[in-house]
Design an enzyme around this catalytic site. Structure first.
Site, PDB file in Angstrom:
ATOM      1  N   HIS A 205     -10.015  -6.421   8.427  1.00 33.28           N
ATOM      2  CA  HIS A 205     -10.884  -6.303   7.261  1.00 33.28           C
ATOM      3  C   HIS A 205     -12.164  -5.521   7.564  1.00 33.28           C
ATOM      4  O   HIS A 205     -12.990  -5.328   6.673  1.00 33.28           O
ATOM      5  CB  HIS A 205     -11.268  -7.694   6.733  1.00 33.28           C
ATOM      6  CG  HIS A 205     -10.135  -8.441   6.115  1.00 33.28           C
ATOM      7  ND1 HIS A 205      -9.057  -8.874   6.829  1.00 33.28           N
ATOM      8  CD2 HIS A 205      -9.914  -8.822   4.827  1.00 33.28           C
ATOM      9  CE1 HIS A 205      -8.207  -9.508   6.018  1.00 33.28           C
ATOM     10  NE2 HIS A 205      -8.714  -9.500   4.805  1.00 33.28           N
TER      11      HIS A 205
ATOM     12  N   TYR B  58      -3.210   1.328   6.736  1.00 28.71           N
ATOM     13  CA  TYR B  58      -2.222   1.833   7.690  1.00 28.71           C
ATOM     14  C   TYR B  58      -0.782   1.816   7.166  1.00 28.71           C
ATOM     15  O   TYR B  58      -0.013   2.734   7.461  1.00 28.71           O
ATOM     16  CB  TYR B  58      -2.338   1.081   9.017  1.00 28.71           C
ATOM     17  CG  TYR B  58      -3.725   1.195   9.618  1.00 28.71           C
ATOM     18  CD1 TYR B  58      -4.298   2.434   9.875  1.00 28.71           C
ATOM     19  CD2 TYR B  58      -4.487   0.063   9.899  1.00 28.71           C
ATOM     20  CE1 TYR B  58      -5.573   2.556  10.397  1.00 28.71           C
ATOM     21  CE2 TYR B  58      -5.763   0.171  10.433  1.00 28.71           C
ATOM     22  CZ  TYR B  58      -6.306   1.422  10.672  1.00 28.71           C
ATOM     23  OH  TYR B  58      -7.577   1.528  11.186  1.00 28.71           O
TER      24      TYR B  58
ATOM     25  N   PHE C  11      -8.924  -3.338   1.698  1.00 28.18           N
ATOM     26  CA  PHE C  11      -9.750  -3.306   2.906  1.00 28.18           C
ATOM     27  C   PHE C  11      -9.273  -2.160   3.778  1.00 28.18           C
ATOM     28  O   PHE C  11      -8.105  -1.776   3.751  1.00 28.18           O
ATOM     29  CB  PHE C  11      -9.661  -4.623   3.685  1.00 28.18           C
ATOM     30  CG  PHE C  11     -10.482  -5.741   3.106  1.00 28.18           C
ATOM     31  CD1 PHE C  11     -11.806  -5.918   3.476  1.00 28.18           C
ATOM     32  CD2 PHE C  11      -9.926  -6.619   2.186  1.00 28.18           C
ATOM     33  CE1 PHE C  11     -12.565  -6.950   2.948  1.00 28.18           C
ATOM     34  CE2 PHE C  11     -10.675  -7.656   1.653  1.00 28.18           C
ATOM     35  CZ  PHE C  11     -12.009  -7.820   2.029  1.00 28.18           C
TER      36      PHE C  11
ATOM     37  N   GLU D 150       0.810  -1.220   0.000  1.00 30.13           N
ATOM     38  CA  GLU D 150       0.000   0.000   0.000  1.00 30.13           C
ATOM     39  C   GLU D 150       0.840   1.265   0.000  1.00 30.13           C
ATOM     40  O   GLU D 150       0.495   2.253  -0.658  1.00 30.13           O
ATOM     41  CB  GLU D 150      -0.942  -0.005   1.210  1.00 30.13           C
ATOM     42  CG  GLU D 150      -2.140  -0.933   1.067  1.00 30.13           C
ATOM     43  CD  GLU D 150      -1.789  -2.396   1.263  1.00 30.13           C
ATOM     44  OE1 GLU D 150      -2.609  -3.265   0.890  1.00 30.13           O
ATOM     45  OE2 GLU D 150      -0.682  -2.666   1.793  1.00 30.13           O
TER      46      GLU D 150
END
Length: 363
Positions: free
Chosen positions: A129, A88, A83, A60
């Protein structure tokens, strides 16, 4: 008008944005050939090619970092975080780079970047999730944070977010993905006067006795609660925030000045949640109109619970109606409960009698 799901409405909105602007590029894990885990991008790679719908590595921070570079060079990247709990690792990129580049460059560089995040519970997912991280981003100066609540708004708001010159964190209530409603696919968000600006709240049900403020998945629950309350002669005004940052305080103030009472409901934890900001803002600006202190109905201050327990964590119709009872002075779950040696009885007038402390406590 055609009846389609929330997920399909997002898909159609992305399609319209990509047709309108060749600089719109989609990025994310499994969004191409698979169409994403929720199939939001289904068919888009086939129609627009791998150079515009990119399957990325499971990283990410790298996805958002790459999108920052694309936005810097004039593209309009749309990033999918698979999700909510997976955002984070990209948090540093979002709050330290995405949110600040426009300010850091004295307005010379814009960040037309949309970050799509499925959020909330209700689908029986495992740990990481089902989260409600919206307060982190609403707190961050430089980010717009929005959340649609129905298919029509999903269709128009995703297009507005992509067209916006500012970075937009776009929270999608995942338990509403399969909700179906009529959607006008001919709507042009930039020119249709029926389409609200992205930063505007919407009164979805007028009322006179109390204002109930919600967003995302909670809007449907709030409307159900308002319908149930009407059977008892209670008129609840339901406001869909739509924009979490910035807040449309004018709409909130106008409603509370009419009703004199405020209830805020959200799935995120109570402490430092968005409800606290709304309560503080309304109290500062409408104190003399309030007949009762604002009441928050929220998730608990715990890590998001396992799938079989999440229904106890999420505010439901009964918990919302209990909050309404509190602001209306009706018997409620706190009636007769002791806090620090002070017993609270049923509300009398506009406060709660403290039956052992000698002072009136305004709940």
């Amino acid at each position: 008008m055609s009846g389609i799901t929330f997920a399909k409405a997002l898909n159609e909105g992305l399609r319209r944005a990509m047709e309108r602007d060749p600089k719109v590029v989609l990025m994310g894990e499994d969004i191409g050939r698979l169409g994403g885990v929720f199939r939001i991008t289904d068919g888009l790679q086939k129609d627009f090619g791998e150079h515009r719908v990119l399957d990325t590595p499971l990283a990410e921070s790298g996805i958002v970092g790459t999108a920052v570079g694309l936005a810097y060079r004039g593209y309009r990247p749309v990033v999918e975080i698979q999700f909510d709990g997976f955002v984070y690792p990209a948090f540093d990129q979002i709050v330290a780079q995405v949110a600040k580049l426009h300010y850091r460059t004295r307005g010379n560089v814009s960040m037309p970047l949309t970050i799509r995040i499925p959020f909330g519970g209700g689908i029986g997912s495992p740990e990481h999730h089902s989260e409600a991280p919206e307060a982190y981003f609403a707190h961050t100066a430089g980010l717009r944070v929005v959340s649609p609540s129905n298919p029509q708004e999903a269709f128009t708001m995703i297009q507005q977010a992509i067209a916006c010159p500012d970075p937009v964190v776009f929270f999608e209530p995942k338990r509403r993905y399969h909700d179906t409603a009529d959607v006008d696919l001919d709507t042009e968000p930039a020119t249709d006067p029926r389409v609200l600006p992205m930063g505007t709240a919407r009164v979805v049900r007028p009322g006179t006795d109390a204002t109930l403020v919600v967003y995302g998945a909670m809007v449907k629950t709030a409307l159900d609660a308002a319908t149930a309350a009407a059977d008892e002669g209670i008129s609840i005004e339901v406001i869909d925030l739509r924009s979490l940052a910035p807040l449309d305080s004018a709409t909130l103030e106008a409603s509370v000045r009419r009703t004199g009472r405020l209830v805020i409901a959200h799935e995120a934890p109570r402490t430092a949640g968005l409800g606290a900001e709304i309560a503080a803002t309304v109290t500062e600006r409408c104190f003399e109109y309030l007949e009762h202190a604002p009441v928050r109905v929220t998730g608990f201050d715990i890590p998001y619970p396992p799938a079989k327990s999440e229904r106890h964590h999420q505010p439901d119709l009964d918990r919302i109606l209990d909050g309404v009872d509190r602001v209306l002075g009706r018997p409620n779950s706190l009636s007769g409960v002791e806090f620090s040696g002070v017993e609270f009885s049923t509300v009398q007038g506009d406060g709660v009698e403290a039956n052992g402390g000698g002072d009136e406590y305004r709940a």
